[in-house]
Write an enzyme that holds these catalytic residues in place. Structure first.
Site, PDB file in Angstrom:
ATOM      1  NE  ARG A  13     -62.667 -88.694 -65.613  1.00  0.00           N
ATOM      2  CZ  ARG A  13     -61.453 -88.323 -65.655  1.00  0.00           C
ATOM      3  NH1 ARG A  13     -60.538 -88.452 -66.697  1.00  0.00           N
ATOM      4  NH2 ARG A  13     -60.872 -88.158 -64.512  1.00  0.00           N
ATOM      5  CD  GLU A  37     -57.682 -88.432 -55.186  1.00  0.00           C
ATOM      6  OE1 GLU A  37     -57.910 -88.855 -56.326  1.00  0.00           O
ATOM      7  OE2 GLU A  37     -57.920 -87.102 -54.755  1.00  0.00           O
TER       8      GLU A  37
END
Length: 188
Positions: A76, A113
């Site tokens: 993105r 993460e």
């Protein structure tokens, strides 16, 4: 899916811009895995007027003449980088996932993460001293951003700034990037 909570929003470009970004973010629970609340920015990209305002705001924050190139982090970040580069009349450089670039690259691996990844940039992407604005959609733990900033410097660039649309402040990515400045339009 739910809209991101929009009362009491904050960001480095002020509450109006933070509110604008927050109004176009959708929360998607349990994506890409259970327990993760994914922040979907596609509604922001799809709204032409809002997208233009966000891009113009990023350029105004940094100053049109403060960078020579915009580097976008896959995927993105490519959308943001291309729009900022076009509006500023400068070039754009993609920072890609491993194995996607055809020539000699610098590579950096880092922890996410929920996994690990490697990013690459062409070794000749920047000339010495080239001022590079790095952009991405979200700052979480800072691993992706840290790897990218290091890659830009290893390739000869000078970091002119780092901007994200959304910072997940509770994950402390900004602290990991210190002393480099972080510009987040919305911090949640």
């Amino acid at each position: 899916m739910t809209e991101t909570h929009t009362t009491g929003v904050r960001g480095d470009s002020g509450p109006e811009v933070a509110q604008l970004v927050a109004s176009r973010v959708l929360d998607v629970p349990d994506f890409p895995q259970p327990g993760v609340m994914f922040k979907d920015l596609m509604p922001l990209f799809a709204d032409g007027a809002v997208f233009r305002e966000v891009i113009d705001g990023i350029i105004a924050y940094h100053g049109r003449d403060s960078f020579d190139t915009v580097a976008g982090i896959e995927a993105r970040g490519f959308v943001l980088a291309a729009a900022i580069a076009y509006a500023s009349g400068v070039g754009v450089v993609p920072v890609r996932k491993a194995g996607k670039l055809p020539r000699a690259t610098h590579a950096a691996s880092y922890a996410l993460e929920y996994g690990e990844a490697t990013l690459e940039v062409h070794q000749d992407a920047f000339t010495a001293g080239h001022r590079v604005l790095v952009v991405d959609d979200v700052l979480a733990t800072g691993g992706t951003a840290e790897a990218t900033l290091d890659l830009v410097e290893r390739a000869g660039g000078t970091i002119a700034g780092f901007t994200v649309l959304l910072e997940l402040g509770f994950l402390k990515g900004r602290e990991r990037l210190a002393p480099r400045p972080v510009h987040a339009l919305l911090t949640v």
